[in-house]
Design an enzyme around this catalytic site. Structure first.
Site, PDB file in Angstrom:
ATOM      1  N   GLY A  81       0.464  -0.958  -0.053  1.00  0.00           N
ATOM      2  CA  GLY A  81      -0.383  -0.012  -0.055  1.00  0.00           C
ATOM      3  C   GLY A  81       1.065   1.375   0.418  1.00  0.00           C
ATOM      4  O   GLY A  81       0.357   2.275   0.251  1.00  0.00           O
TER       5      GLY A  81
ATOM      6  N   ARG B 200      -7.468   1.868 -14.589  1.00  0.00           N
ATOM      7  CA  ARG B 200      -7.759   3.199 -12.875  1.00  0.00           C
ATOM      8  C   ARG B 200      -7.942   4.369 -13.440  1.00  0.00           C
ATOM      9  O   ARG B 200      -8.720   4.883 -11.802  1.00  0.00           O
ATOM     10  CB  ARG B 200      -5.660   3.422 -12.544  1.00  0.00           C
ATOM     11  CG  ARG B 200      -5.001   2.149 -12.154  1.00  0.00           C
ATOM     12  CD  ARG B 200      -3.852   2.558 -11.743  1.00  0.00           C
ATOM     13  NE  ARG B 200      -3.996   2.756 -10.947  1.00  0.00           N
ATOM     14  CZ  ARG B 200      -3.853   4.249 -10.456  1.00  0.00           C
ATOM     15  NH1 ARG B 200      -3.408   4.563 -11.004  1.00  0.00           N
ATOM     16  NH2 ARG B 200      -3.791   4.535  -8.852  1.00  0.00           N
TER      17      ARG B 200
ATOM     18  N   TYR C 284     -11.514   4.192  -9.937  1.00  0.00           N
ATOM     19  CA  TYR C 284     -10.873   4.704  -9.103  1.00  0.00           C
ATOM     20  C   TYR C 284     -10.347   6.652  -8.546  1.00  0.00           C
ATOM     21  O   TYR C 284      -9.585   6.977  -7.995  1.00  0.00           O
ATOM     22  CB  TYR C 284     -10.377   4.083  -7.397  1.00  0.00           C
ATOM     23  CG  TYR C 284      -9.519   3.066  -8.012  1.00  0.00           C
ATOM     24  CD1 TYR C 284      -9.551   1.459  -7.681  1.00  0.00           C
ATOM     25  CD2 TYR C 284      -7.975   3.671  -8.521  1.00  0.00           C
ATOM     26  CE1 TYR C 284      -8.866   0.734  -7.969  1.00  0.00           C
ATOM     27  CE2 TYR C 284      -7.249   2.633  -8.364  1.00  0.00           C
ATOM     28  CZ  TYR C 284      -7.605   1.108  -8.160  1.00  0.00           C
ATOM     29  OH  TYR C 284      -6.352   0.138  -9.071  1.00  0.00           O
TER      30      TYR C 284
ATOM     31  N   CYS D 249     -14.955   2.601 -26.445  1.00  0.00           N
ATOM     32  CA  CYS D 249     -16.513   2.969 -26.629  1.00  0.00           C
ATOM     33  C   CYS D 249     -17.540   2.935 -25.077  1.00  0.00           C
ATOM     34  O   CYS D 249     -18.703   2.579 -24.423  1.00  0.00           O
ATOM     35  CB  CYS D 249     -17.581   2.095 -26.801  1.00  0.00           C
ATOM     36  SG  CYS D 249     -17.122   1.939 -28.502  1.00  0.00           S
TER      37      CYS D 249
ATOM     38  N   GLY E  74       3.623  -3.311  -4.020  1.00  0.00           N
ATOM     39  CA  GLY E  74       3.473  -4.048  -5.041  1.00  0.00           C
ATOM     40  C   GLY E  74       3.798  -2.372  -6.366  1.00  0.00           C
ATOM     41  O   GLY E  74       5.182  -2.201  -6.708  1.00  0.00           O
TER      42      GLY E  74
END
Ligand SMILES: Cc1ncc(COP(=O)(O)O)c(C=O)c1O
Length: 452
Positions: free
Chosen positions: A267, A348, A352, A379, A311
């Site tokens: 995180g 992404r 969010y 589309c 990550g």
């Protein structure tokens, strides 16, 4: 050659980001601006890469990935650094992570099989998942992964009955510490009321611990928590450490066992735009270590073996997405620059509200900058890649746009929407490029279509 100006803040030069990753630059440390509006990364021209591999293409700076992996090892020298493969995984990345001495967090049989294909040491693999399938569990047991992280009560007996023995399978319990942290509601996983983890407050975490202790096929070696993603301050980790150590002490007092490991998940934030808060691994590491020692002293608990699972922090800043401009138009007073990729390679922003910075490469322009919105080709009206970015007024079809900080959760989350084909990934290092993942073709789609 000079350092790449941090876009869109005209004229600023990002400080070198390595070895301490001190300044949150949006570009890899190797990025420099080159003649004719170009940028080189890892010694390779982005404009040439777009020409050679086509667009959209993802460029990955191998040395940046390795440097970031090392920065994490330096930041927490006594901890296990476990790369979260969901950020981006392919065979070469498995090798880099292995060579840099990191562990690997996987959350499916597929990610696990890929690691096994490269001979990644199984004992350095941690398996996650809130809904592990029978195949996930079978594969984990067959390959002998080091840790399986239990995320529900029903998983406990299911896993225990499959352990071949005679050795018990080492497991952790994913605990919900009840902490709100992370860049968006959809990526906050440490708080109550979402699908991950077992609540301390509601008693589910302790219930899981008791059940595991009753299963001879399972050995409880640790507690795990993952607060969320894009956590821009070390403070929530310090808070999590306190709650987790308090819970470890409670388990010791109630069940007379000292659980020896604590995994704080990932995180850790990166800068997507210049000025975004992105503490260094060293800053996170200092705060976590300090709080761990304090909390353990306070609860008279032996300091557990620590793991973290970065990550994004390892992968995002090493990647750059390259697109070609297909059209430019005005509507409702806004300028829309449409490119040949979009939500199928980067979901992404739609998922969010992620924000990026964009830079034109491969053509020098003397035109003034103006605010534009970079949109994709799909589309969906929500297929927006980058809102309110600064681009030259004369940006036009054929121009190449580079989006830095694109290494994590783009290609790994890419979809087959509109059958445009997922983009290739090209590694750069020391002036050379090599293809890691090829472009998905219509032929790939056609081969899957097996019925008439
Ligand atoms: C359990 C777990 N660990 C680590 C990570 C990696 O998070 P990040 O890429 O934000 O570091 C995730 C991301 O979803 C996760 O679910």
């Amino acid at each position: 050659m000079t350092a790449v100006p941090a876009v869109p803040v005209a004229g600023t030069i990002p400080a070198p980001v390595l070895p301490e990753l001190a300044a949150p630059s949006v570009w890899p440390a190797s990025a420099v601006s080159a003649p004719a509006g170009d940028v080189t990364v890892g010694g390779v021209s982005l404009a040439e890469l777009a020409e050679r591999y086509g667009t959209p293409t993802y460029v990955l700076d191998e040395d940046e990935v390795r440097a970031r992996a090392r920065a994490w090892r330096r930041a927490l020298p006594d901890a296990d650094i476990v790369y979260a493969g969901k950020a981006f995984l392919c065979r070469a990345v498995v090798d880099w992570i292995e060579e840099e001495g990191l562990g690997l967090d996987v959350c499916s049989a597929g990610e696990l099989e890929l690691a096994a294909l490269r001979g990644f040491p199984a004992d350095r693999i941690v398996m996650h998942g809130n809904a592990k399938s029978p195949q996930d569990l079978r594969t984990a047991l067959r390959l002998g992964v080091g840790r399986i992280v239990i995320d529900s009560q029903c998983e406990i007996a299911r896993l225990a009955t499959q352990v071949p023995g005679p050795e018990a399978q080492q497991v952790m319990v994913r605990v919900l510490p009840g902490i709100e942290a992370g860049g968006h509601k959809k990526i906050r996983t440490g708080a109550e009321g979402q699908k991950f983890g077992l609540s301390i407050a509601e008693g589910d975490a302790e219930d899981a611990v008791a059940r595991i202790l009753g299963q001879p096929g399972l050995e409880l070696v640790g507690l795990h928590c993952h607060l969320g993603s894009q956590v821009t301050s070390p403070d929530p980790y310090a808070q999590a450490v306190r709650r987790m150590v308090a819970f470890l002490a409670r388990i010791r007092d109630r069940y007379a066992i000292t659980v020896p490991e604590l995994d704080l998940g990932g995180g850790f934030a990166v800068a997507y735009r210049p000025g975004d808060p992105a503490p260094t691994p060293a800053a996170y590491g200092r705060r976590i270590t300090g709080e761990l020692l304090r909390a353990c002293a306070e609860f008279d608990f032996p300091v557990p073996r620590l793991s973290v699972e970065p990550g994004r922090s390892v992968m995002a800043p090493a990647g750059i997405a390259l697109y070609e401009v297909m059209s430019v138009k005005r509507c409702g007073g806004e300028v829309f620059v449409a490119v040949d990729g979009g939500m199928s390679d980067n979901p992404r922003p739609a998922l969010y509200g992620a924000r990026y910075t964009v830079r034109m490469v491969g053509r020098a322009s003397a035109a003034p900058m103006r605010t534009a919105t970079v949109v994709g080709r799909h589309c969906e009206a929500g297929d927006v890649l980058a809102e309110s970015v600064e681009l030259p007024e004369d940006v036009r079809p054929g121009d190449v746009l580079a989006v830095p900080a694109s290494g994590a959760y783009h290609v790994s989350m890419a979809s087959g929407y509109n059958m445009t084909g997922r983009p290739p990934v090209v590694a750069v290092s020391e002036g050379r490029s090599r293809l890691l993942l090829r472009r998905e073709t219509f032929e790939d789609h056609r081969r899957r279509d097996v019925g008439l």
